[in-house]
Design a protein around this motif. Structure first.
Motif, PDB file in Angstrom:
ATOM      1  N   LYS A 125      37.763  28.868  29.625  1.00 37.50           N
ATOM      2  CA  LYS A 125      36.981  30.105  29.491  1.00 37.50           C
ATOM      3  C   LYS A 125      35.511  29.865  29.800  1.00 37.50           C
ATOM      4  O   LYS A 125      34.760  30.790  30.127  1.00 37.50           O
ATOM      5  N   THR A 175      33.186  32.471  36.976  1.00 30.76           N
ATOM      6  CA  THR A 175      33.922  32.940  38.153  1.00 30.76           C
ATOM      7  C   THR A 175      33.381  32.185  39.376  1.00 30.76           C
ATOM      8  O   THR A 175      32.160  32.044  39.521  1.00 30.76           O
ATOM      9  N   ASP A 194      44.414  32.374  36.224  1.00 32.71           N
ATOM     10  CA  ASP A 194      42.976  32.625  36.460  1.00 32.71           C
ATOM     11  C   ASP A 194      42.341  31.667  37.465  1.00 32.71           C
ATOM     12  O   ASP A 194      41.139  31.763  37.728  1.00 32.71           O
ATOM     13  N   LYS A 246      37.822  28.978  39.621  1.00 32.69           N
ATOM     14  CA  LYS A 246      38.157  30.215  38.891  1.00 32.69           C
ATOM     15  C   LYS A 246      38.113  31.420  39.822  1.00 32.69           C
ATOM     16  O   LYS A 246      37.174  31.588  40.595  1.00 32.69           O
ATOM     17  N   LYS A 247      39.136  32.270  39.745  1.00 32.35           N
ATOM     18  CA  LYS A 247      39.230  33.466  40.592  1.00 32.35           C
ATOM     19  C   LYS A 247      38.203  34.484  40.144  1.00 32.35           C
ATOM     20  O   LYS A 247      37.858  34.558  38.974  1.00 32.35           O
TER      21      LYS A 247
END
Ligand code: SAM
Length: 189
Positions: free
Chosen positions: A132, A136, A171, A188-189
């Motif tokens: 997390k 992005t 993700d 990360k997407k």
């Protein structure tokens, strides 16, 4: 590795690590990749879990933009002191003497462009929390995934479980890299 320039303090860190009989320093392949990933992000915010004596850090520091930042967390103060010797005065770098798991717990909302999880925490434990913390388009890198004869039986199962979980993580885009000890790079997407 002879086809690339080596980062500042590379030989000094190698020598100090040998003196301390610390054999877990990052291989050159990992360093070259770290430097590249970090330099691809202007003003990158970077996190390393498990500083050791600072070999990965030396590659990261070289790729890091002058306005970038790096937090590196290590629980063994003797090892961290070697990294401090070379990087303490670099204003981009914060060296933290703490258990990585408790550091993650205290910094759950922090976001990073590149995370190099080079100890159990952020890899075999605290995985969801650390994923997390990747921004992005940010990168997450781990190594030591190829089987090694000295592993206890249960460790191989842990690695296989981790690799499977990461390979199919919704993700991230994932790239297993079969060099050195076996790497996995996620974006990360
Ligand atoms: C593979 S070595 C790190 C090598 C270093 N990143 C490099 O590039 O050369 C793993 C390091 O994690 C540290 N470590 C182990 N458990 C830890 C924990 N719970 N919190 C922080 N550091 C830990 C060990 O002391 C060791 O220095």
């Amino acid at each position: 590795m002879t086809h690339t320039s080596l980062p500042k303090y590379y030989h000094e860190i190698q020598k100090k690590s040998r003196d301390l009989k610390f054999g877990q320093i990052s291989e050159d392949e990992v360093g070259v990749l770290l430097r590249l990933l970090v330099s691809s992000k202007p003003r990158a915010k970077v996190l390393e879990l498990g500083t050791g004596t600072g070999m990965g850090l030396s590659w990261i520091a070289e790729g890091l933009h002058s306005e970038g930042s790096l937090v590196s967390v290590e629980k063994n103060e003797k090892l961290l002191n070697v990294a401090r010797m070379f990087f303490e005065d670099d204003p981009r770098i914060e060296l933290v003497h703490q258990d990585a798991s408790s550091w993650i717990e205290e910094n759950r909302d922090a976001q990073f462009d590149v995370i190099f999880a080079d100890t159990w925490a952020g890899k075999f434990t605290d995985l969801d929390a650390i994923l997390k913390m990747v921004k992005t388009n940010g990168f997450y890198l781990i190594d030591d995934l190829n089987y090694q004869a000295h592993w206890p039986g249960y460790h191989q199962e842990k690695v296989l479980f981790l690799v499977d979980k990461l390979k199919y993580h919704p993700d991230f885009y994932t790239f297993p890299i079969d060099v050195g000890t076996g790497l996995m790079l996620l974006c990360k997407k």
